[in-house]
Design a protein around this motif. Structure first.
Motif, PDB file in Angstrom:
ATOM      1  N   VAL A 139      36.784 -11.685   7.496  1.00  0.00           N
ATOM      2  CA  VAL A 139      35.322 -11.215   6.581  1.00  0.00           C
ATOM      3  C   VAL A 139      35.283 -13.413   6.152  1.00  0.00           C
ATOM      4  O   VAL A 139      35.713 -13.760   5.332  1.00  0.00           O
ATOM      5  N   PHE A 140      33.761 -14.352   6.676  1.00  0.00           N
ATOM      6  CA  PHE A 140      34.086 -15.382   6.684  1.00  0.00           C
ATOM      7  C   PHE A 140      32.619 -15.705   5.731  1.00  0.00           C
ATOM      8  O   PHE A 140      31.643 -15.891   7.070  1.00  0.00           O
ATOM      9  N   THR A 141      31.945 -14.930   4.739  1.00  0.00           N
ATOM     10  CA  THR A 141      31.401 -15.954   4.078  1.00  0.00           C
ATOM     11  C   THR A 141      30.926 -16.571   3.244  1.00  0.00           C
ATOM     12  O   THR A 141      32.049 -16.945   2.912  1.00  0.00           O
ATOM     13  N   ILE A 145      32.404 -25.255   4.114  1.00  0.00           N
ATOM     14  CA  ILE A 145      32.409 -25.877   5.589  1.00  0.00           C
ATOM     15  C   ILE A 145      33.327 -24.781   6.122  1.00  0.00           C
ATOM     16  O   ILE A 145      34.119 -24.338   5.414  1.00  0.00           O
ATOM     17  N   SER A 146      33.813 -25.498   7.493  1.00  0.00           N
ATOM     18  CA  SER A 146      34.916 -24.526   8.836  1.00  0.00           C
ATOM     19  C   SER A 146      36.189 -25.243   7.755  1.00  0.00           C
ATOM     20  O   SER A 146      36.779 -25.928   9.445  1.00  0.00           O
ATOM     21  N   ARG A 152      41.683 -21.048  11.509  1.00  0.00           N
ATOM     22  CA  ARG A 152      43.174 -21.016  11.653  1.00  0.00           C
ATOM     23  C   ARG A 152      42.589 -19.295  11.707  1.00  0.00           C
ATOM     24  O   ARG A 152      43.784 -18.115  12.847  1.00  0.00           O
ATOM     25  N   HIS A 153      42.284 -18.697  10.526  1.00  0.00           N
ATOM     26  CA  HIS A 153      42.065 -17.034  10.733  1.00  0.00           C
ATOM     27  C   HIS A 153      40.962 -17.148  11.571  1.00  0.00           C
ATOM     28  O   HIS A 153      41.546 -15.701  12.135  1.00  0.00           O
ATOM     29  N   ARG A 204      36.500 -19.399  18.780  1.00  0.00           N
ATOM     30  CA  ARG A 204      36.571 -18.003  19.534  1.00  0.00           C
ATOM     31  C   ARG A 204      37.729 -17.731  20.190  1.00  0.00           C
ATOM     32  O   ARG A 204      37.970 -18.198  21.378  1.00  0.00           O
ATOM     33  N   PRO A 205      38.710 -16.200  19.621  1.00  0.00           N
ATOM     34  CA  PRO A 205      39.576 -16.031  20.870  1.00  0.00           C
ATOM     35  C   PRO A 205      39.754 -15.371  21.392  1.00  0.00           C
ATOM     36  O   PRO A 205      38.025 -14.589  21.624  1.00  0.00           O
ATOM     37  N   ALA A 206      39.480 -15.681  23.657  1.00  0.00           N
ATOM     38  CA  ALA A 206      39.299 -14.667  24.286  1.00  0.00           C
ATOM     39  C   ALA A 206      39.472 -13.460  24.118  1.00  0.00           C
ATOM     40  O   ALA A 206      38.546 -12.570  24.508  1.00  0.00           O
ATOM     41  N   PHE A 207      40.157 -12.841  23.229  1.00  0.00           N
ATOM     42  CA  PHE A 207      40.362 -11.347  22.614  1.00  0.00           C
ATOM     43  C   PHE A 207      39.132 -10.864  21.963  1.00  0.00           C
ATOM     44  O   PHE A 207      38.866  -9.912  21.423  1.00  0.00           O
TER      45      PHE A 207
END
Length: 255
Positions: A139-141, A145-146, A152-153, A204-207
């Motif tokens: 949950v990233f709101t 900034i990134s 990492r998360h 983004r991860p592949a999964f």
């Protein structure tokens, strides 16, 4: 093995996100009324009896508006930092208040909720990773900034709620006063469509299977614009724009 996720509302008028397994669930933020929370969960076929805790990201009213009534009615523990509790002016029964620390998992049945600091203009703001059945939901709101913590998360997530708050051109040309524009885009405000897309494309991860784009500005963004922008780069990932007016569907996240 699965987790189930939904946005009950997402925007400056209120934020509330549901993450659960077959037995228990948590709410991240409670920025809509108790009545609306109950109503939207019923429409989704979700039970408040399954919700075992509320986690609060920061003290802005669109994240805490409904927490006092909801916690009292269902006797839910509220996980909140001391600074957020103080600056939010919340009146909660003492036995329902529990502090959390960054990077220390809180176990709610089969779920583990881990907070980490974020860049936002609040007292002690945090984002969250919820883990269950070896599945990670982020949950990233309300992130300016990134930062490396977000990156990492995000790289660990099978699904995520990710802020895409504003379109840069719409913000620049819009009616907001200059100081507010600078607050939004100044590094401790909100993440733009471009910034969110760059995080998505690069990290983004592949999964990853689902991305729920969240906290869109009513004045400085457009859901259709955001949907089209991210769909172009989805590569099979389900892209959902979370509404500021109603709940999303419930999405089953499996591995």
């Amino acid at each position: 093995m699965s987790l189930f996720i939904a946005s009950l509302n997402s925007g400056s008028n209120g934020n509330c996100y549901y993450i659960g397994n077959d037995q228990e669930a948590v709410l991240i933020d409670a920025g809509i009324s108790c009545r609306e929370t109950e109503k939207r969960m019923r429409r989704l076929g979700l039970s408040m009896q399954q919700v075992k805790a509320i986690f609060i990201s920061h003290e802005h009213s669109d994240h805490i508006r409904g927490v006092a009534v909801l916690a009292k009615k269902y006797q839910l523990p509220v996980y909140i930092t001391a600074g957020t509790l103080l600056h939010g002016g919340l009146i909660l029964h003492e036995h329902l208040v529990t502090a959390f620390r960054a990077y220390e998992p809180v176990y709610i049945g089969g779920l583990a909720v881990t907070a980490f600091p974020k860049e936002h203009d609040a007292a002690e703001p945090h984002s969250f990773i919820i883990t269950g059945n070896t599945i990670n939901i982020g949950v990233f709101t309300d992130i300016g900034i990134s930062c490396e913590h977000v990156i990492r998360h995000f790289q660990q997530c099978h699904a995520a709620f990710l802020e895409a708050n504003y379109d840069e051109v719409m913000l620049e040309q819009g009616r907001y006063p200059y100081y507010l524009k600078n607050r939004i885009r100044g590094g401790k405000g909100h993440l733009s469509n471009t910034q969110a897309l760059e995080l998505f494309k690069t990290h983004r991860p592949a999964f990853m299977s689902h991305l729920l784009l969240s906290h869109l500005s009513q004045d400085n963004n457009n859901p259709s614009l955001v949907q089209e922008l991210f769909d172009q780069h989805a590569n099979g990932i389900k892209i959902v724009v979370a509404s500021r007016m109603q709940e999303t569907a419930v999405y089953q996240i499996s591995i």
